[in-house]
Design a protein around this motif. Structure first.
Motif, PDB file in Angstrom:
ATOM      1  N   ILE A   1       0.835  -1.212   0.000  1.00  0.00           N
ATOM      2  CA  ILE A   1       0.000   0.000   0.000  1.00  0.00           C
ATOM      3  C   ILE A   1       0.861   1.250   0.000  1.00  0.00           C
ATOM      4  CG2 ILE A   1      -1.736   1.322   1.267  1.00  0.00           C
ATOM      5  CD1 ILE A   1      -2.895  -1.157  -0.023  1.00  0.00           C
ATOM      6  N   GLU A   2       1.905   1.250   0.840  1.00  0.00           N
ATOM      7  CA  GLU A   2       2.778   2.426   0.907  1.00  0.00           C
ATOM      8  C   GLU A   2       3.518   2.650  -0.407  1.00  0.00           C
ATOM      9  OE1 GLU A   2       5.219   1.824   4.324  1.00  0.00           O
ATOM     10  OE2 GLU A   2       3.544   2.143   5.743  1.00  0.00           O
ATOM     11  N   SER A   3       3.715   1.577  -1.171  1.00  0.00           N
ATOM     12  CA  SER A   3       4.354   1.705  -2.485  1.00  0.00           C
ATOM     13  C   SER A   3       3.320   1.901  -3.600  1.00  0.00           C
ATOM     14  CB  SER A   3       5.192   0.453  -2.783  1.00  0.00           C
ATOM     15  OG  SER A   3       6.194   0.285  -1.823  1.00  0.00           O
ATOM     16  N   LYS A   4       2.052   2.058  -3.179  1.00  0.00           N
ATOM     17  CA  LYS A   4       0.950   2.258  -4.136  1.00  0.00           C
ATOM     18  C   LYS A   4       0.900   1.131  -5.166  1.00  0.00           C
ATOM     19  CE  LYS A   4       0.949   7.253  -3.491  1.00  0.00           C
ATOM     20  NZ  LYS A   4       1.067   8.589  -4.106  1.00  0.00           N
ATOM     21  N   SER A   5       1.039  -0.112  -4.663  1.00  0.00           N
ATOM     22  CA  SER A   5       1.070  -1.283  -5.534  1.00  0.00           C
ATOM     23  C   SER A   5      -0.119  -2.200  -5.282  1.00  0.00           C
ATOM     24  CB  SER A   5       2.387  -2.050  -5.326  1.00  0.00           C
ATOM     25  OG  SER A   5       3.503  -1.253  -5.581  1.00  0.00           O
ATOM     26  N   VAL A   6      -1.326  -1.617  -5.288  1.00  0.00           N
ATOM     27  CA  VAL A   6      -2.536  -2.410  -5.068  1.00  0.00           C
ATOM     28  C   VAL A   6      -2.684  -3.476  -6.157  1.00  0.00           C
ATOM     29  CG1 VAL A   6      -5.064  -2.317  -4.942  1.00  0.00           C
ATOM     30  CG2 VAL A   6      -3.692  -0.528  -3.878  1.00  0.00           C
TER      31      VAL A   6
END
Length: 618
Positions: free
Chosen positions: A306-311
């Protein structure tokens, strides 16, 4: 710390000192006896201040009281059960520490192991990590070698509870050195202590050098590593990107469970943002059958993605994991469940993961839906839960019975009857063997909320389902609810339907109808009901006879009332005729007797018969 606290005691003459300005005067035997007696009395009376002053008197003379008395003093000062608030306790503990350190420096043979343990235990309760470590260092400095097993675990707990195991590392290494160099086996730390030291090196210090030195000490002492040992190293190697070292670890584990190893690898990779390696480890664990991670591990996975915006990548991981999972995998042990559940726990949208999986055309199994549905239940978002269940069913995935039950109960609690009934219909279409529990939940909720029309429709809907047992009391509940709401035509219609379907009316059926008719003063309906009652199988009892008589007298139907009376005589049911005198007199006031005698002689005859029966003379 040790040097600072020892200043609480009077200075002692240092041997071989160039200065001879201070020379403590030894105690006479009389003084010693007096001091010891006073000290004993102070301890008996729990006078800590006086006891401490007397101990300082011994120290000023470079002396010690006798061994049992000395140990009693330190134990007394260590006790958390004495005194009042926090400050006196801390002060006593400080005195206990100073006393013990003084004894260790002067003559450690005077200090009992039990006394030392009592002091360390009190330090643990007070979260006094620095004094505890200083005391252990004082023991080593003065070659007072207390078996590691006696104090090691306590010191580990003190340091862990204080927030850091790093400070434990120094005394750990010193104990190892003594065990090896002095060949004292009882000073050798065990596996638990070695793992605590390794935890400090790997998780807190993240020092490869220190970690390897602990491993070398373990090898020298013959302490065999376990899965926690490999796990701590795995975390550190993942943090440092040492993949060759990780392969070496895996080969050393030799067929044992690798769950802890994989969990720590995931944690290490997630911390440095190596999400590809996180995915690889999760999938590798599934192939090896060791994918039973705890909530904390899944939370670390989710945070990383999530923190890497990798949903998108997170959804891909769920899909790929589901392909490797066995068909027998329980929904709450699946990777999909763990990830989506962690999303919800961390405040992220579990639904967005589902949407991304749908966009990729993949499936994560039933496990991905369960946490979202549970969250909807908890938040009373029953309409959204029902909509999701509909989507799940249309996708060919079958929910477990427990989830259906929980959702139906939540819907009924919120009085969302539409959702509850929709969920039950969906549940009926599955292979669920027993629907009785949820059926009763819905019926009870509808009854409590006075929704007889929904109850009637619901019963009609499930009549032919063998998994639901519709009984006479269900029809009675509907009739009772209609009568209570004064919807008498609906009550009659339900009664007719009940009889048509060959459900036998009972006492409760008739009582509900009679009370409903009386509440609306529809007494003629009671006459009709009596005729039907006589043709049925239900036997007259006292309560039913009373209800019929009361209604018929109030309505002025004395002929029918006398039929009830005759039936009571026939069945030997006692009827208290005095109960109906007042009702009869009240009804009589409303009747126009002269007119009645001219036109309806038969009715007058019934009236007179009833009058005679109750014993009223004209």
């Amino acid at each position: 710390m040790l040097r600072k606290t020892l200043t609480l005691l009077p200075p002692r003459r240092r041997p071989f000192s160039s200065s001879s300005s201070f020379s403590p005067k030894p105690l006479t035997q009389l003084q010693r006896s007096s001091f010891e007696s006073s000290l004993r009395n102070s301890l008996t009376s729990h006078d800590s201040d006086q006891a401490w002053k007397l101990f300082r008197s011994f120290a000023a003379a470079s002396s010690l009281p006798d061994k049992p008395l000395l140990n009693s003093l330190i134990t007394h000062l260590s006790s958390s059960l004495l005194g009042g608030g926090d400050t006196p306790l801390r002060h006593r503990l400080k005195r206990a520490f100073v006393s013990a350190a003084y004894v260790i420096e002067k003559d450690p043979t005077f200090l009992e192991f039990d006394t030392l343990l009592a002091l360390l235990q009190s330090m643990r309760l007070s979260k006094a990590a620095a004094p505890a470590l200083a005391l252990v260092e004082c023991m080593f400095k003065n070659r007072f070698f207390v078996p590691f097993d006696l104090w090691g675990g306590l010191v580990i707990d003190i340091c862990r509870e204080n927030g850091s195991l790093t400070s434990f590392l120094k005394v750990f290494k010193e104990s190892c050195r003594v065990a090896i160099d002095e060949k004292l086996g009882y000073m050798k730390p065990g596996l638990e202590a070695c793992n605590a030291a390794l935890e400090a090196c790997c998780l807190q210090m993240e020092s490869l050098t220190d970690a390897e030195s602990v491993i070398e000490l373990m090898a020298v002492m013959g302490v065999k590593p376990d899965e926690s040992t490999f796990g701590f190293l795995a975390y550190l190697y993942a943090r440092k990107g040492l993949k060759e070292k990780i392969k070496e670890l895996e080969s050393l584990m030799d067929g044992g469970s690798k769950r802890v190893l994989y969990s720590n690898l995931i944690s290490g990779y997630a911390k440095v943002g190596d999400l590809d390696s996180v995915s690889d480890v999760v999938l590798q664990s599934l192939k090896g059958g060791d994918c039973s991670f705890c909530e904390e591990t899944y939370c670390e996975v989710v945070k990383g993605f999530i923190e890497s915006k990798s949903v998108k990548s997170l959804a891909t991981l769920i899909i790929e994991a589901h392909k490797l999972e066995s068909l027998s995998t329980e929904s709450e042990k699946s990777v999909g469940f763990g990830i989506v559940n962690a999303c919800i726990d961390l405040g992220f949208s579990g639904k967005s993961i589902l949407d991304e999986m749908d966009a990729q055309g993949g499936s994560g199994g039933i496990g991905v839906y369960v946490p979202i549905l549970k969250a909807y239940c908890k938040e009373n978002r029953t309409a959204e839960a029902t909509q999701l269940v509909t989507e799940i069913s249309s996708s060919g995935v079958q929910l477990d019975v427990e989830t259906y039950i929980a959702l139906i109960e939540a819907s009924m609690t919120k009085q969302d009857f539409v959702s509850a009934l929709t969920l039950f219909r969906d549940m009926r279409e599955t292979r669920v063997v027993d629907l009785k529990g949820s059926y009763l939940t819905i019926m009870t909720g509808l009854l409590e909320n006075q929704r007889p029309e929904l109850m009637a429709a619901f019963v009609e809907e499930v009549l032919d389902d063998p998994r639901v047992e519709v009984k006479s009391h269900d029809w009675n509940s509907i009739i009772h609810a209609f009568c209570k709401s004064k919807r008498l035509e609906d009550a009659k219609r339900t009664f007719r339907r009940m009889v048509f379907l060959q459900y036998e009316p009972n006492h409760q059926t008739y009582l509900s109808l009679i009370n409903g008719y009386v509440s609306c003063e529809r007494y003629f309906e009671v006459v009709v009901l009596w005729k039907e009652f006589k043709e049925g199988k239900t036997k007259l009892d006292h309560a039913l006879a009373d209800a019929f008589l009361n209604a018929l007298v109030r309505g002025g139907f004395f002929g029918t009332a006398m039929q009830v009376v005759e039936k009571c005589k026939e069945m030997k049911i006692f009827v208290d005729k005095w109960r109906y005198k007042a009702a009869f007199m009240e009804t009589l006031k409303k009747l126009r007797l002269p007119k009645l005698r001219k036109r309806k002689m038969k009715k007058v005859e019934f009236l007179d018969a009833f009058r005679n029966w109750v014993g009223i003379t004209t």
